[in-house]
Design a protein around this motif. Sequence first.
Motif, short mmCIF file in Angstrom:
data_model
loop_
_atom_site.label_atom_id
_atom_site.label_comp_id
_atom_site.label_asym_id
_atom_site.label_seq_id
_atom_site.Cartn_x
_atom_site.Cartn_y
_atom_site.Cartn_z
N GLN A 139 -130.15 -95.68 -17.71
CA GLN A 139 -129.88 -96.79 -16.79
C GLN A 139 -128.55 -97.45 -17.10
OE1 GLN A 139 -133.12 -99.54 -15.75
NE2 GLN A 139 -134.54 -98.18 -16.84
N ASN A 142 -125.65 -95.30 -15.95
CA ASN A 142 -125.50 -95.29 -14.49
C ASN A 142 -125.14 -96.66 -13.92
OD1 ASN A 142 -126.18 -92.58 -14.45
ND2 ASN A 142 -128.36 -92.98 -14.15
N GLY A 146 -123.48 -97.45 -10.27
CA GLY A 146 -124.34 -98.12 -9.29
C GLY A 146 -123.66 -99.33 -8.67
N TYR A 147 -122.99 -100.13 -9.52
CA TYR A 147 -122.32 -101.32 -9.01
C TYR A 147 -121.07 -100.96 -8.21
CZ TYR A 147 -125.34 -104.75 -11.19
OH TYR A 147 -126.41 -105.53 -11.50
N LYS A 149 -120.84 -98.32 -6.37
CA LYS A 149 -121.39 -97.90 -5.08
C LYS A 149 -121.73 -99.13 -4.25
CE LYS A 149 -125.00 -94.91 -3.16
NZ LYS A 149 -126.18 -94.06 -3.48
N LEU A 150 -122.25 -100.17 -4.92
CA LEU A 150 -122.59 -101.41 -4.22
C LEU A 150 -121.36 -102.08 -3.62
CD1 LEU A 150 -124.82 -103.55 -3.63
CD2 LEU A 150 -124.23 -104.60 -5.81
#
Length: 551
Positions: A139, A142, A146-147, A149-150
């Motif tokens: 986690q 990633n 992930g952020y 992508k946000l």
Amino acid sequence: AMDPHSDAQDVPRCDLCETAIVHNYCDFCHVNLCTSCIGKHISDGYDKHKIVPFQERRSTLIYPKCGIHQNKTCELQCKDCNISVCSTCTASNRHKGHNFVEVTEVYNEKKEIIKKDTKELENLFSPTYEEIARDLEKQLANLDGGYEKLTTTLSKQGEQWHRDIDFVINKMKSEIDEIKVKHRDILRKHLDEIKQIQSLIKQTFLALRKIEKSTDISSTNEYSSKIREFRKFPPKVQVTLPTFIPKPIDRKQLYSWYGQITPLSISTKENELSLNQPNTSARDLLDKPEHVATIQTGYLNLCSVSCLNEDKIWASGTAKDINCFNIKGVLLQTVKTAFGMIPHDIAIDSDGNLLYAFWTVSIVKNGQTEVLVTMQGWAPSNLCVTSTGDILVTVFSDDGTQSKVVRYSGSSEKQSIQYDRDGKPLYSGNARTKYITENRNQDICVADFEAGAVVVVNKDGELRWRYSGHPSVTKNKPFKPRGITRDSQRHILTTDLYNNCIHILNQDGQFLRYIDNCDLQDPFGLCVDDNDNLFVCECTKGNVKKIKYLR
């Protein structure tokens, strides 16, 4: 050639001279000895040492020294005081009337527990925590992606808004161009009309000037005035330019229109490899369950049985004493209830401590009884210990009209389960027995005797299913479940008092089979130990029957 230094390191050496090869070992001092150094090592007294061949090291049991009687070793354990004692101690007034067991028996029991705990640490806890750590590390790895992508999604929404705003602006510009053309057409039409009148005025003016200079009587007398036609002026046309009225920008509303960023969602979902639910290999039901042993408890009405393994089986009935037996039926220990009350039910926690319920819930630790739970307006009926160490108790109201399940962590109430989603009672409202157990999937299972049903809710208290018996030609008496328990395969087992049998269900309430071939009479409470041995109370006979039902 072999390195002599390496060879020397591989062979154990005497701890005293540090040169000779070891042949013996002191099991008391844990010292490596060569033959020559034995005499030196035991020079302070032979009885203080135990010399054994090196291959048999750590094989001698070291008995504890008695703290009261000098030079005495403790070979017995006082079960009432839970301390090691010597033979002289057993005859003292301090231990008068107490029960004793050999320390080697306790030692062997603890060794088995240590062996089991070591196996669990190695095969369950360590791999499970490693998996949890790997998941968290994954986690974290990633997280940036992930952020990113946000924020990319956020920027794309901004780009789309820019495109949409540009579209709106261009559309409005087109509307302005169309209005401008219309505006020009209106003005030109009116201008053309005025110019036509101007031309007529000019023609009339020239004609009048000509007649005015003329002395011709006929043309002058024939003149008819047209000036009246020009006295009525046309309306003055004023076309106002359109305006753009911008709407005020409400940034808060703009923020909500633009989108929404959800808050962090922190889930504490139960781990699939739950630390309290060891993975067990699949075991099939035996075609024919086997009656393995019978323990005679001496109770006139035997109600409850509880155990962690077959070495110690606790039993209670309509008597003030709660007794502990071994598989051979030998009485190992007796616990007298507080105030001489007859217990409603008993349970054993993961540490082997006894719990019992009457008007309170009490626990017995190291021979001392402590009240864990007291209630106002309610009284406990039956209880069990959960995989997380909580206590589940079925309780009834003082007036005997309501029933519910309460979860306690220590002495603190954590949860109360009484009604379904429609507000209807889950359990029959009375003071009759409602034995309870927690399945391996954390379902809470209650045998509601009066309702003639097994009632199962999930850990949040939501109804999963009810079981009201299985159609049978031979089992023609009403289904009235008494005791209830579960095994490593998530089977639920419940006693059918009037039909003298046991129903085995799967975790979803589907009937699997009966246990009806072991000559059970008035089956009441039951339990399954850590090895899936089944123990069943025969109420009126006062026996506990051990039954094997899994392969």
